[in-house]
Design a protein around this motif. Structure first.
Motif, mmCIF file in Angstrom:
data_model
loop_
_atom_site.group_PDB
_atom_site.id
_atom_site.type_symbol
_atom_site.label_atom_id
_atom_site.label_comp_id
_atom_site.label_asym_id
_atom_site.label_seq_id
_atom_site.Cartn_x
_atom_site.Cartn_y
_atom_site.Cartn_z
ATOM 1 N N VAL A 65 -48.942 -24.356 -112.900
ATOM 2 C CA VAL A 65 -48.857 -22.936 -113.264
ATOM 3 C C VAL A 65 -47.636 -22.709 -114.153
ATOM 4 C CG1 VAL A 65 -48.335 -20.637 -112.373
ATOM 5 C CG2 VAL A 65 -50.148 -21.981 -111.340
ATOM 6 N N ALA A 66 -46.516 -23.335 -113.763
ATOM 7 C CA ALA A 66 -45.290 -23.111 -114.535
ATOM 8 C C ALA A 66 -45.441 -23.614 -115.970
ATOM 9 C CB ALA A 66 -44.099 -23.782 -113.857
ATOM 10 N N VAL A 67 -46.021 -24.804 -116.116
ATOM 11 C CA VAL A 67 -46.164 -25.364 -117.462
ATOM 12 C C VAL A 67 -47.103 -24.509 -118.311
ATOM 13 C CG1 VAL A 67 -47.117 -27.297 -118.774
ATOM 14 C CG2 VAL A 67 -45.596 -27.725 -116.843
ATOM 15 N N ILE A 68 -48.288 -24.216 -117.765
ATOM 16 C CA ILE A 68 -49.262 -23.455 -118.554
ATOM 17 C C ILE A 68 -48.736 -22.050 -118.848
ATOM 18 C CG2 ILE A 68 -51.626 -22.583 -118.676
ATOM 19 C CD1 ILE A 68 -52.400 -24.849 -116.753
ATOM 20 N N ALA A 69 -48.172 -21.428 -117.810
ATOM 21 C CA ALA A 69 -47.680 -20.054 -118.007
ATOM 22 C C ALA A 69 -46.542 -20.041 -119.029
ATOM 23 C CB ALA A 69 -47.204 -19.460 -116.680
ATOM 24 N N ALA A 70 -45.663 -21.041 -118.964
ATOM 25 C CA ALA A 70 -44.538 -21.068 -119.903
ATOM 26 C C ALA A 70 -45.051 -21.222 -121.332
ATOM 27 C CB ALA A 70 -43.582 -22.200 -119.555
ATOM 28 N N ILE A 71 -46.010 -22.131 -121.527
ATOM 29 C CA ILE A 71 -46.534 -22.339 -122.880
ATOM 30 C C ILE A 71 -47.236 -21.083 -123.393
ATOM 31 C CG2 ILE A 71 -48.197 -23.643 -124.261
ATOM 32 C CD1 ILE A 71 -47.507 -26.070 -122.512
ATOM 33 N N ALA A 72 -48.103 -20.527 -122.545
ATOM 34 C CA ALA A 72 -48.851 -19.348 -122.986
ATOM 35 C C ALA A 72 -47.902 -18.192 -123.266
ATOM 36 C CB ALA A 72 -49.876 -18.951 -121.921
ATOM 37 N N ALA A 73 -46.926 -17.998 -122.370
ATOM 38 C CA ALA A 73 -45.991 -16.880 -122.566
ATOM 39 C C ALA A 73 -45.157 -17.104 -123.821
ATOM 40 C CB ALA A 73 -45.088 -16.726 -121.342
ATOM 41 N N THR A 74 -44.830 -18.361 -124.112
ATOM 42 C CA THR A 74 -44.026 -18.650 -125.295
ATOM 43 C C THR A 74 -44.789 -18.293 -126.571
ATOM 44 O OG1 THR A 74 -42.911 -20.425 -124.131
ATOM 45 C CG2 THR A 74 -42.738 -20.429 -126.513
ATOM 46 N N VAL A 75 -46.065 -18.692 -126.609
ATOM 47 C CA VAL A 75 -46.878 -18.371 -127.792
ATOM 48 C C VAL A 75 -47.006 -16.856 -127.946
ATOM 49 C CG1 VAL A 75 -49.168 -18.536 -128.816
ATOM 50 C CG2 VAL A 75 -48.144 -20.531 -127.709
ATOM 51 N N LEU A 76 -47.419 -16.200 -126.844
ATOM 52 C CA LEU A 76 -47.599 -14.748 -126.893
ATOM 53 C C LEU A 76 -46.284 -14.043 -127.229
ATOM 54 C CD1 LEU A 76 -49.838 -13.933 -123.799
ATOM 55 C CD2 LEU A 76 -50.397 -13.595 -126.201
ATOM 56 N N GLY A 77 -45.224 -14.442 -126.549
ATOM 57 C CA GLY A 77 -43.934 -13.775 -126.702
ATOM 58 C C GLY A 77 -43.372 -13.943 -128.100
ATOM 59 N N THR A 78 -43.510 -15.151 -128.648
ATOM 60 C CA THR A 78 -42.981 -15.401 -129.991
ATOM 61 C C THR A 78 -43.723 -14.548 -131.025
ATOM 62 O OG1 THR A 78 -42.466 -17.668 -129.360
ATOM 63 C CG2 THR A 78 -42.510 -17.178 -131.710
ATOM 64 N N LEU A 79 -45.051 -14.564 -130.934
ATOM 65 C CA LEU A 79 -45.827 -13.761 -131.885
ATOM 66 C C LEU A 79 -45.491 -12.285 -131.734
ATOM 67 C CD1 LEU A 79 -49.280 -15.568 -131.742
ATOM 68 C CD2 LEU A 79 -47.517 -15.720 -133.504
ATOM 69 N N ALA A 80 -45.372 -11.850 -130.462
ATOM 70 C CA ALA A 80 -45.057 -10.439 -130.220
ATOM 71 C C ALA A 80 -43.697 -10.093 -130.822
ATOM 72 C CB ALA A 80 -45.055 -10.149 -128.723
ATOM 73 N N ALA A 81 -42.727 -10.994 -130.616
ATOM 74 C CA ALA A 81 -41.380 -10.712 -131.133
ATOM 75 C C ALA A 81 -41.400 -10.575 -132.654
ATOM 76 C CB ALA A 81 -40.407 -11.816 -130.715
ATOM 77 N N ILE A 82 -42.126 -11.480 -133.323
ATOM 78 C CA ILE A 82 -42.204 -11.415 -134.784
ATOM 79 C C ILE A 82 -42.843 -10.100 -135.219
ATOM 80 C CG2 ILE A 82 -43.273 -12.444 -136.835
ATOM 81 C CD1 ILE A 82 -42.928 -15.170 -135.436
ATOM 82 N N GLY A 83 -43.904 -9.724 -134.506
ATOM 83 C CA GLY A 83 -44.587 -8.466 -134.825
ATOM 84 C C GLY A 83 -43.689 -7.269 -134.615
ATOM 85 N N ILE A 84 -43.010 -7.235 -133.455
ATOM 86 C CA ILE A 84 -42.132 -6.098 -133.145
ATOM 87 C C ILE A 84 -40.987 -6.023 -134.148
ATOM 88 C CG2 ILE A 84 -40.513 -5.156 -131.442
ATOM 89 C CD1 ILE A 84 -42.312 -6.399 -129.268
ATOM 90 N N HIS A 85 -40.474 -7.200 -134.513
ATOM 91 C CA HIS A 85 -39.355 -7.244 -135.456
ATOM 92 C C HIS A 85 -39.739 -6.633 -136.801
ATOM 93 C CE1 HIS A 85 -35.683 -8.608 -137.263
ATOM 94 N NE2 HIS A 85 -36.343 -9.204 -138.223
ATOM 95 N N ALA A 86 -41.005 -6.812 -137.177
ATOM 96 C CA ALA A 86 -41.455 -6.323 -138.481
ATOM 97 C C ALA A 86 -41.727 -4.826 -138.469
ATOM 98 C CB ALA A 86 -42.705 -7.080 -138.913
ATOM 99 N N MET A 87 -41.711 -4.218 -137.254
ATOM 100 C CA MET A 87 -42.011 -2.786 -137.187
ATOM 101 C C MET A 87 -40.853 -1.967 -137.722
ATOM 102 S SD MET A 87 -43.639 -2.350 -133.428
ATOM 103 C CE MET A 87 -45.323 -2.849 -133.077
ATOM 104 N N ARG A 88 -41.163 -0.688 -137.991
ATOM 105 C CA ARG A 88 -40.090 0.217 -138.371
ATOM 106 C C ARG A 88 -39.281 0.595 -137.140
ATOM 107 N NH1 ARG A 88 -41.036 4.292 -142.988
ATOM 108 N NH2 ARG A 88 -41.953 2.944 -144.563
ATOM 109 N N LYS A 89 -38.159 1.219 -137.387
ATOM 110 C CA LYS A 89 -37.173 1.447 -136.319
ATOM 111 C C LYS A 89 -37.751 2.099 -135.073
ATOM 112 C CE LYS A 89 -32.463 1.449 -137.913
ATOM 113 N NZ LYS A 89 -31.912 1.979 -139.139
#
Lengths: 257, 366
Positions: A65-89
């Motif tokens: 669970v830890a391995v799969i959850a960490a990988i999935a969360a990393t992919v989701l979280g990274t993409l989300a961060a890039i998306g949020i970063h590109a948003m306006r203030k």
């Protein structure tokens, strides 16, 4: 004088904080079953541990669970961060609040609400639901460790890549990802650690048939604590300690740069 | 309509951010091999204009033509322009040569050829032997050169430069000005340059475009905008100026400072309010009885090449540049020849207040 008081105070805090754990580790090497009387050094509780089928199964569940959850969360979280970063203030501020909010919520609230959600959606609780829950609570942590790296980037770096002919996806892979990779790794380690560590949310989102180490320890402890559990807890403490040290060192190094 | 001389043609460009107009009806064309500078205070819209040409922003209204073709909505990676960004925006995880080769790799140029071209570029920007360095080991000036090489290797038709020398110290900035100009002549590339430094603009450009509050105020050669500013804003922004309100009594006669001055301007009508602009170096200090007006020297500042003196003449103060110093307190006469009195229509009041002060520069909005 005040220095002595400060030191003593600190020593007391650390003492009360760590003495239970030290006692636990100490008695995991006890030859006898007692937790009050020292009967000689032995490793046989550790040996027993690795012959207990239930514990080994729980270990497998915990790690997978830890391995799969960490990988999935990393992919989701990274993409989300890039998306949020590109948003306006303003939308960015809103999204970051939405991201940090779950972190401040008590685990029990997250656990119960996920349990209700799964019941409501008629998903039978078990391995899969626990995995989903872990991905859910891990993702914000990844976002929060990737975001500072994105903020550190020169805001024109991505545009410079486009300017030189890179398509947005080429720029993402060849310019943005290499820049934020330290944050991604830290986030992934953090997610893995939190997933290993978790009890409350796992307890509410799995079935008694599928148990990870922490829920197993809990259910066994209700019957009466076996010394094997001392050995198991000691091992979990050690591995989490090592992981946390790794994460802290990475964070310290990142700050220095 | 497709004038081949016009490499880039901006037609009626307007840009709005959150209901704030940052560019208003910009019309500007850039000829091949021209060195054009957009000059103005921060927030005037010059960076936004550059970013519209680079493709990082899209205008709310208007079209951008490149060689007569509409590129208004073309993404940056499909445009034949390259940009030098403020603070250079080098890729920190790549070394110098990989930074420079970035665009060529995307263009799928064979690697042997890339290697040759990178060497040539390193020569051009005077960084031979630096290819394997990390970019964060370079000084600001060297990073600047890498940024230039990284853009020029792609042989763009137009190079856009967004305050490229802003982070350098004065000496280095002067050297780089000359060097940029040399490269521009040698390579025959069109440069569009953005700066708020009027001296930089006057030194380097073929054409200066003065902007303020999202509008173009004047387009002309450096000599035009310096000698014949269209209004007191341009006069004040380009070089130092004495600016006074006055009355145009009739053709070639203007009244200000309680005195009538002969001048060379005509066609303002009779008794019209005007702005009078006089450069500090254009006022002669003469004996008290030989001057058109008299005043007292209030302060003297040594500026290197000249002295800057403030002369108090009744209700007006004159700033004067001269190589001859007058002691503070001295009574002197001032004389201005007609040719050096520039008459301008006053800036309509609405120009001043129709935009908020914190106009968003393009790079503030991501």
């Amino acid at each position: 004088m005040s220095r002595i008081i400060k030191r003593t105070y600190l020593a007391f805090i650390l003492f009360f904080l760590y003495v239970p754990i030290v006692v636990l580790i100490f008695y995991s090497f006890n030859a006898g079953k007692s937790r009050a009387k020292w009967e000689g050094f032995s490793l046989h509780w550790y040996a027993d541990l690795f012959q207990d089928a239930a514990i080994l199964k729980a270990l497998y569940v915990t790690l997978s669970v830890a391995v799969i959850a960490a990988i999935a969360a990393t992919v989701l979280g990274t993409l989300a961060a890039i998306g949020i970063h590109a948003m306006r203030k303003r939308p960015q501020g809103f999204m970051m609040t939405m991201t940090t909010l779950p972190l401040t919520m008590p685990d029990i609230v997250t656990g119960i609400s996920l349990m209700i959600l799964f019941t409501f959606a008629r998903i039978e609780r078990g391995y899969f639901t626990m995995l989903l829950a872990h991905i859910t609570f891990n993702t914000p942590f990844v976002i929060l460790s990737v975001m500072p790296k994105l903020k550190q980037m020169n805001k024109h770096t991505y545009e410079a890549a486009l300017d030189l002919g890179a398509t947005p996806s080429y720029a993402l892979v060849h310019v943005i990802l290499p820049e934020i990779v330290p944050g991604i790794i830290t986030g992934c380690l953090l997610a893995f650690t939190l997933s290993l560590d978790d009890f409350v949310i796992s307890y509410f989102t799995t079935s008694p048939m599928v148990q990870n180490l922490s829920t197993l320890i809990y259910s066994k402890a209700r019957i009466g604590i076996e010394p094997t559990l001392n050995a198991l807890s000691a091992l979990m403490f050690l591995s989490l300690l090592i992981l946390l040290l790794m994460i802290n060192r990475r964070a310290a190094r990142a700050e220095k740069r | 309509m497709a004038d081949m001389e016009r490499l880039i043609d901006l037609q009626n460009i307007s840009k709005e951010y959150d209901n704030t107009l940052v560019l208003e009806d910009i019309n500007l064309y850039i000829r091949e091999n021209e060195f054009v500078t957009l000059l103005g205070p921060s927030g005037c819209g010059k960076t936004t204009t550059l970013r519209i040409i680079g493709g990082f922003e899209h205008p709310t209204e208007g079209v951008v033509l490149f060689e007569g073709k509409d590129i208004t909505h073309l993404p940056p990676y499909k445009r034949k322009v390259n940009t030098i960004f403020q603070k250079y925006a080098l890729f920190p995880h790549l070394n110098v040569q990989d930074n420079i080769a970035f665009g060529q790799r995307i263009a799928k140029v064979p690697s042997a050829e890339i290697k040759k071209r990178v060497e040539k570029m390193l020569d051009l920007v005077d960084l031979r032997g630096y290819g394997k360095r990390r970019v964060d080991q370079l000084s600001g000036g060297q990073q600047q050169r890498v940024a230039i090489a990284r853009a020029l290797i792609n042989e763009p038709q137009v190079l856009l430069l967004d305050e490229p020398l802003g982070a350098l110290d004065l000496k280095l900035r002067k050297d780089m000005q000359l060097e940029l100009k040399r490269m521009q002549r040698m390579l025959g590339i069109t440069f569009l340059y953005v700066t708020h430094d009027q001296e930089e603009a006057l030194t380097m450009s073929d054409t200066v475009v003065v902007m303020n509050r999202g509008r173009i105020l004047q387009i002309g050669t450096p000599k035009d905008v310096y000698d014949e500013p269209v209004n007191s804003f341009v006069a004040d922004f380009i070089g130092e100026s004495n600016i006074y309100p006055g009355i145009m009594l009739e053709d070639q006669l203007v009244r200000f400072a309680g005195c009538d001055f002969p001048c060379v301007d005509k066609g303002f009508g009779h008794n019209q309010p005007v702005d009078i602009v006089i450069r500090p170096e254009d006022i002669q200090i003469v004996d008290m009885d030989a001057g058109q007006i008299t005043g007292t020297v209030e302060s003297v500042l040594f500026k290197g090449v000249h002295y800057e003196m403030i002369i108090n003449a009744g209700e007006l103060e004159f700033k004067i540049h001269s190589t001859v110093m007058q002691e503070p307190g001295t009574r002197v006469g001032l004389s201005i020849i007609p040719f050096n009195i520039h008459i301008m229509n006053p800036i309509p009041a609405e120009n001043e207040e129709d935009m908020p002060d914190e106009i968003i520069e393009g790079d503030e909005v991501s």
